[in-house]
Design a protein around this motif. Structure first.
Motif, PDB file in Angstrom:
ATOM      1  N   SER A 211       0.720  -1.326  -0.007  1.00 55.05           N
ATOM      2  CA  SER A 211       0.146  -0.029  -0.022  1.00 55.05           C
ATOM      3  C   SER A 211       0.949   1.408   0.045  1.00 55.05           C
ATOM      4  CB  SER A 211      -1.044  -0.060   1.004  1.00 55.05           C
ATOM      5  OG  SER A 211      -1.920  -1.103   1.022  1.00 55.05           O
ATOM      6  N   LYS A 212       2.007   1.222   0.373  1.00 54.01           N
ATOM      7  CA  LYS A 212       2.933   2.365   0.445  1.00 54.01           C
ATOM      8  C   LYS A 212       3.390   2.730  -1.143  1.00 54.01           C
ATOM      9  CE  LYS A 212       4.865   0.976   4.802  1.00 54.01           C
ATOM     10  NZ  LYS A 212       6.053   0.699   5.715  1.00 54.01           N
ATOM     11  N   LEU A 213       3.141   1.683  -2.222  1.00 54.38           N
ATOM     12  CA  LEU A 213       3.419   1.996  -3.274  1.00 54.38           C
ATOM     13  C   LEU A 213       2.222   2.249  -4.299  1.00 54.38           C
ATOM     14  CD1 LEU A 213       5.849  -0.865  -4.348  1.00 54.38           C
ATOM     15  CD2 LEU A 213       6.731   1.403  -3.395  1.00 54.38           C
ATOM     16  N   SER A 214       2.396   3.252  -5.313  1.00 56.02           N
ATOM     17  CA  SER A 214       1.241   3.385  -5.944  1.00 56.02           C
ATOM     18  C   SER A 214       0.859   2.335  -6.948  1.00 56.02           C
ATOM     19  CB  SER A 214       1.470   4.485  -6.928  1.00 56.02           C
ATOM     20  OG  SER A 214       2.394   4.132  -7.995  1.00 56.02           O
ATOM     21  N   LEU A 215      -0.452   2.145  -7.473  1.00 51.52           N
ATOM     22  CA  LEU A 215      -0.847   1.083  -8.099  1.00 51.52           C
ATOM     23  C   LEU A 215      -0.072   0.901  -9.366  1.00 51.52           C
ATOM     24  CD1 LEU A 215      -3.010  -1.143  -8.578  1.00 51.52           C
ATOM     25  CD2 LEU A 215      -4.362   0.738  -9.848  1.00 51.52           C
ATOM     26  N   ASP A 216       0.371   1.692  -9.960  1.00 50.01           N
ATOM     27  CA  ASP A 216       1.307   1.287 -11.166  1.00 50.01           C
ATOM     28  C   ASP A 216       2.621   0.974 -10.537  1.00 50.01           C
ATOM     29  OD1 ASP A 216      -0.707   2.423 -13.115  1.00 50.01           O
ATOM     30  OD2 ASP A 216       0.210   4.570 -12.863  1.00 50.01           O
ATOM     31  N   GLU A 217       3.062   1.267  -9.496  1.00 49.84           N
ATOM     32  CA  GLU A 217       4.561   0.918  -9.080  1.00 49.84           C
ATOM     33  C   GLU A 217       4.370  -0.676  -8.869  1.00 49.84           C
ATOM     34  OE1 GLU A 217       6.755   4.843  -7.107  1.00 49.84           O
ATOM     35  OE2 GLU A 217       5.038   3.558  -5.950  1.00 49.84           O
ATOM     36  N   ASN A 218       2.846  -1.088  -8.075  1.00 51.05           N
ATOM     37  CA  ASN A 218       3.008  -2.343  -7.671  1.00 51.05           C
ATOM     38  C   ASN A 218       2.690  -3.100  -8.993  1.00 51.05           C
ATOM     39  OD1 ASN A 218       2.774  -2.944  -4.716  1.00 51.05           O
ATOM     40  ND2 ASN A 218       1.225  -1.620  -4.659  1.00 51.05           N
ATOM     41  N   ILE A 219       1.802  -2.906  -9.858  1.00 45.62           N
ATOM     42  CA  ILE A 219       1.731  -3.601 -11.058  1.00 45.62           C
ATOM     43  C   ILE A 219       2.949  -3.717 -11.895  1.00 45.62           C
ATOM     44  CG2 ILE A 219       0.812  -3.758 -13.638  1.00 45.62           C
ATOM     45  CD1 ILE A 219      -1.783  -2.031 -12.355  1.00 45.62           C
ATOM     46  N   GLU A 220       4.005  -2.581 -12.139  1.00 50.66           N
ATOM     47  CA  GLU A 220       5.098  -2.828 -12.680  1.00 50.66           C
ATOM     48  C   GLU A 220       6.098  -3.676 -12.105  1.00 50.66           C
ATOM     49  OE1 GLU A 220       6.585   1.197 -12.692  1.00 50.66           O
ATOM     50  OE2 GLU A 220       4.979   1.869 -14.094  1.00 50.66           O
ATOM     51  N   LYS A 221       6.177  -3.730 -10.613  1.00 44.80           N
ATOM     52  CA  LYS A 221       7.141  -4.718  -9.842  1.00 44.80           C
ATOM     53  C   LYS A 221       6.574  -6.224  -9.969  1.00 44.80           C
ATOM     54  CE  LYS A 221       8.330  -5.316  -4.823  1.00 44.80           C
ATOM     55  NZ  LYS A 221       8.203  -5.026  -3.695  1.00 44.80           N
ATOM     56  N   LEU A 222       5.243  -6.288  -9.873  1.00 42.52           N
ATOM     57  CA  LEU A 222       4.665  -7.806  -9.490  1.00 42.52           C
ATOM     58  C   LEU A 222       4.359  -8.185 -10.939  1.00 42.52           C
ATOM     59  CD1 LEU A 222       2.263  -7.145  -6.869  1.00 42.52           C
ATOM     60  CD2 LEU A 222       4.173  -8.128  -6.504  1.00 42.52           C
ATOM     61  N   PHE A 223       4.200  -7.517 -11.996  1.00 38.99           N
ATOM     62  CA  PHE A 223       3.866  -8.462 -13.370  1.00 38.99           C
ATOM     63  C   PHE A 223       5.141  -7.878 -14.410  1.00 38.99           C
ATOM     64  CE2 PHE A 223      -0.283  -8.518 -11.546  1.00 38.99           C
ATOM     65  CZ  PHE A 223      -0.531  -9.607 -11.772  1.00 38.99           C
ATOM     66  N   PHE A 224       5.776  -6.668 -14.492  1.00 38.81           N
ATOM     67  CA  PHE A 224       6.643  -6.213 -15.638  1.00 38.81           C
ATOM     68  C   PHE A 224       8.032  -6.063 -15.156  1.00 38.81           C
ATOM     69  CE2 PHE A 224       2.223  -5.208 -16.374  1.00 38.81           C
ATOM     70  CZ  PHE A 224       1.857  -5.827 -17.459  1.00 38.81           C
ATOM     71  N   SER A 225       8.564  -6.619 -14.304  1.00 35.50           N
ATOM     72  CA  SER A 225       9.946  -6.531 -13.758  1.00 35.50           C
ATOM     73  C   SER A 225      10.341  -8.102 -13.964  1.00 35.50           C
ATOM     74  CB  SER A 225      10.020  -6.181 -12.430  1.00 35.50           C
ATOM     75  OG  SER A 225       9.763  -7.009 -11.498  1.00 35.50           O
ATOM     76  N   ARG A 226      11.881  -8.215 -14.245  1.00 42.95           N
ATOM     77  CA  ARG A 226      12.719  -9.254 -14.577  1.00 42.95           C
ATOM     78  C   ARG A 226      12.572 -10.432 -13.424  1.00 42.95           C
ATOM     79  NH1 ARG A 226      18.063  -7.379 -17.600  1.00 42.95           N
ATOM     80  NH2 ARG A 226      17.821  -5.614 -16.105  1.00 42.95           N
ATOM     81  N   ASN A 227      12.269  -9.833 -12.041  1.00 44.06           N
ATOM     82  CA  ASN A 227      12.213 -10.487 -11.181  1.00 44.06           C
ATOM     83  C   ASN A 227      10.946 -10.585 -10.377  1.00 44.06           C
ATOM     84  OD1 ASN A 227      12.365  -8.018 -10.167  1.00 44.06           O
ATOM     85  ND2 ASN A 227      13.646  -8.547  -8.422  1.00 44.06           N
ATOM     86  N   SER A 228       9.637 -10.409 -11.293  1.00 46.59           N
ATOM     87  CA  SER A 228       8.406 -10.206 -10.871  1.00 46.59           C
ATOM     88  C   SER A 228       8.044 -11.347 -10.123  1.00 46.59           C
ATOM     89  CB  SER A 228       7.445 -10.061 -12.207  1.00 46.59           C
ATOM     90  OG  SER A 228       7.512 -10.871 -12.856  1.00 46.59           O
ATOM     91  N   PHE A 229       6.859 -11.078  -9.151  1.00 44.55           N
ATOM     92  CA  PHE A 229       6.177 -12.344  -8.338  1.00 44.55           C
ATOM     93  C   PHE A 229       5.423 -13.136  -9.334  1.00 44.55           C
ATOM     94  CE2 PHE A 229       2.731 -14.126  -6.351  1.00 44.55           C
ATOM     95  CZ  PHE A 229       3.372 -14.785  -5.113  1.00 44.55           C
ATOM     96  N   PHE A 230       4.835 -12.647 -10.349  1.00 44.09           N
ATOM     97  CA  PHE A 230       4.036 -13.277 -11.202  1.00 44.09           C
ATOM     98  C   PHE A 230       4.832 -13.738 -12.425  1.00 44.09           C
ATOM     99  CE2 PHE A 230       0.925 -10.714  -8.806  1.00 44.09           C
ATOM    100  CZ  PHE A 230      -0.080 -11.663  -8.328  1.00 44.09           C
TER     101      PHE A 230
END
Length: 459
Positions: A211-230
Motif C-alpha cells: 500500500s505504500k507504493l502506487s498502483l502503477d508501481e505495484n503492477i510494474e514490480k509484480l508483473f513487468f519486472s525481470r524478478n516479478s512475483f507473477f
C-alpha cells in the motif's frame, strides 16, 4: 497474525465445533494460495491449544512418516524427540489417540492429497482410527487440500472411505471484492477494484501488493519486472498443478485470452486433435469457465491468469530485457479499464447476490448470468449481449449493464441497453445499471425507475 482478514463464517463454524467435547473432523479445500493454512493457523492461535500441523509434500512414504512423527513429538512431547521413533502411521495415530484422551488436541494434515497418493491405504487407515480409537478421544482432526477434484472425489464423495466422517466441509473460495479491498486500505475505490481484478481475490496474491507504493508501481514490480512475483514459473504452477503436459494447457488459455472462445476456435488455434480433457481439468481448477447463453463458449474465469496471458506474455521479450516499465506504460496501462470490464461484471454480480431481498435489490433470484445470443433483424444478424440477466427459475426478473470506464454512463449507453431489452418479451424487469464514473444528468433524469450504482456505492 494481527492482519488476518475476513473468513468470519469459517472461523465461527470451526469454533462452534471446537467448543463441543469429543472427536470432531473438518475438511477444508480450495485452490492453492487461497488462504486455507492461514485460516487454520488463525483458528489455532485463537484457541491457544495444543496442536500438531503436518504439511504433506511430494515425498516418499518413509520420508512422510518420519516428518509426521517428528512434528507430532515436537508439538506434543518434545522431551521424547530423538528418543522415540514411530515405525508406522498406526503408531503415530495411536500416540495421538492416547494424548487426545487427556486433553483436546488439534491435528492438521495440510495438502492431504500428497500423503494419500504416497500412501494409497491412508484413506482406509484414517477411517479405521476415526471409527474406533479417535472417536473416544478429544481429537479435532482437520484435513486441508488444494487439489479440489481429489478432495471431492476421494475424501468427500459417497464412495470414499472417509465419507460422512467430517462434521463440517468447507470450500475456501478467493476473497470477494470487499474483503480484497482490506489488503490495500489506502487505495481509492477504482484502485481497489483493479487490485481485485489483478489477483482474483487470492490471498497470497493480494499480500504481494504494498500500500505504500502506487498502483502503477505495484503492477510494474509484480508483473513487468525481470524478478516479478507473477513469473512464468508461478503461472505454470497455478495452471498445471497436478496435471502433465503444461504446453497444452498454456496453449488453450492463450487461445481463449486472445478471443478464441468457441470450442472449435480453441481447437483450431491450438492445433490439438482433442482439447476436451484439458478443458475439463481447467474448468475443475476454476481457471476456465464454460458458459451457455444459449450457445456454449469459454472464458478465463481466473482474472490474474487472464491478465497475465493478455498482457504479460506478449511483452515477455521487453520485460526480460529490462523494458517492462516502458511496456506497461505504453501498451498496458491504457487497456486496464477494458480488462476490468469482465471483472466489474463479476463484482456487480456479487453486489446483486449479496443484496437480494433487501431494499437495494428488492426481488428474488435463483441465478444470475451473462447473456449472449444472435437474432435475425431483417436480413442482418444482430448480436444481443446483456451483462447481467437475473432469473427466478426460468423467468427473467432482472437485467443489468456494467461500464468500467472514465466517462459517465450516458444517453447513448442507455439507448443501446434499452434497445437490447426489446428482444425480451418480458414485462416488469428490475433494471440495475453499474458505472465506475457515475451517470450523466440525462440518465439520472430518464432512468428514474432504474437502480443506479456507482463503484463507490459498491464499497
Amino acid at each position: 497474525m494481527d492482519n488476518f482478514i475476513g473468513r468470519k463464517e469459517e472461523i465461527d463454524a470451526l469454533q462452534e465445533l471446537y467448543n463441543k467435547k469429543g472427536f470432531h473432523m473438518a475438511v477444508l479445500f480450495g485452490r492453492r494460495r487461497v488462504g486455507k493454512t492461514t485460516l487454520v493457523n488463525k483458528f489455532i492461535e485463537i484457541n491457544k491449544c495444543k496442536s500438531v500441523s503436518f504439511a504433506s509434500t511430494e515425498m516418499t512414504e518413509s520420508e512422510l512418516l518420519s516428518r509426521m512423527g517428528n512434528d507430532v513429538l515436537g508439538s506434543l512431547a518434545p522431551n521424547l524427540s530423538g528418543k522415540l521413533k514411530f515405525e508406522s502411521f498406526d503408531s503415530i495415530f495411536d500416540f495421538l489417540a492416547e494424548e487426545a484422551s487427556k486433553e483436546q488436541i488439534i491435528f492438521v494434515i495440510d495438502e492431504y492429497p500428497y500423503l494419500a497418493k504416497a500412501c494409497p491405504y491412508m484413506n482406509s487407515l484414517l477411517q479405521k482410527y476415526i471409527d474406533n480409537k479417535w472417536k473416544k478421544s478429544n481429537l479435532y482432526f482437520i484435513l486441508l487440500g488444494s487439489l479440489v477434484s481429489f478432495m471431492r472425489e476421494d475424501v468427500l464423495s459417497s464412495s470414499a472411505p472417509l465419507h460422512g466422517r467430517a462434521n463440517i466441509e468447507f470450500k475456501i473460495n478467493p476473497f470477494g471484492y470487499k474483503d480484497s479491498a482490506s489488503f490495500v486500505p489506502d487505495y481509492n475505490a477504482e484502485e481497489k477494484a483493479v487490485v481485485y481484478g489483478l489477483t482474483g481475490g487470492v490471498a497470497k496474491y493480494l499480500e504481494q501488493f504494498d500500500s505504500k507504493l502506487s498502483l502503477d508501481e505495484n503492477i510494474e514490480k509484480l508483473f513487468f519486472s525481470r524478478n516479478s512475483f507473477f513469473s512464468e514459473e508461478q503461472i505454470k504452477t497455478v495452471i498445471t498443478g497436478e496435471r502433465s503436459n503444461p504446453v497444452a494447457y498454456n496453449s488453450i488459455i492463450d487461445a481463449i485470452a486472445n478471443g478464441k472462445t468457441k470450442y472449435n476456435e480453441i481447437q483450431a488455434t491450438t492445433g490439438m486433435s482433442d482439447i476436451s480433457f484439458c478443458l475439463k481439468n481447467l474448468i475443475a481448477a476454476e481457471i476456465v469457465e464454460r458458459r451457455e447463453s444459449p450457445k456454449p463458449y469459454y472464458i478465463i474465469s481466473d482474472s490474474m491468469v487472464n491478465f497475465y496471458f493478455r498482457f504479460v506474455v506478449p511483452g515477455a521479450s521487453l520485460i526480460n530485457s529490462g523494458k517492462g516499465k516502458i511496456y506497461y506504460e505504453q501498451k498496458v496501462k491504457q487497456n486496464l479499464h477494458h480488462f476490468m470490464g469482465s471483472v466489474f461484471e463479476k463484482m456487480s454480480k456479487d453486489y446483486i447476490l449479496s443484496n437480494v431481498g433487501t431494499k437495494k435489490i428488492p426481488c428474488f433470484l435463483t441465478d444470475l448470468v451473462e447473456y449472449q445470443n444472435s437474432v435475425k433483424v431483417g436480413k442482418e444478424i444482430k448480436l444481443i449481449e446483456i451483462d447481467l440477466l437475473g432469473l427466478d427459475g426460468k423467468k427473467y426478473v432482472l437485467a443489468g449493464e456494467c461500464k468500467f470506464r472514465s466517462d459517465k454512463f450516458d444517453k447513448q449507453d442507455l439507448d443501446i441497453f434499452e434497445d437490447k431489452l426489446n428482444y425480451f418479451s418480458v414485462s416488469n424487469l428490475k433494471i440495475i445499471l453499474f458505472s465506475l464514473s457515475g451517470f450523466t444528468d440525462y440518465v439520472v433524469k430518464n432512468a428514474k425507475s432504474y437502480k443506479l450504482v456507482t463503484l463507490e456505492d459498491m464499497y
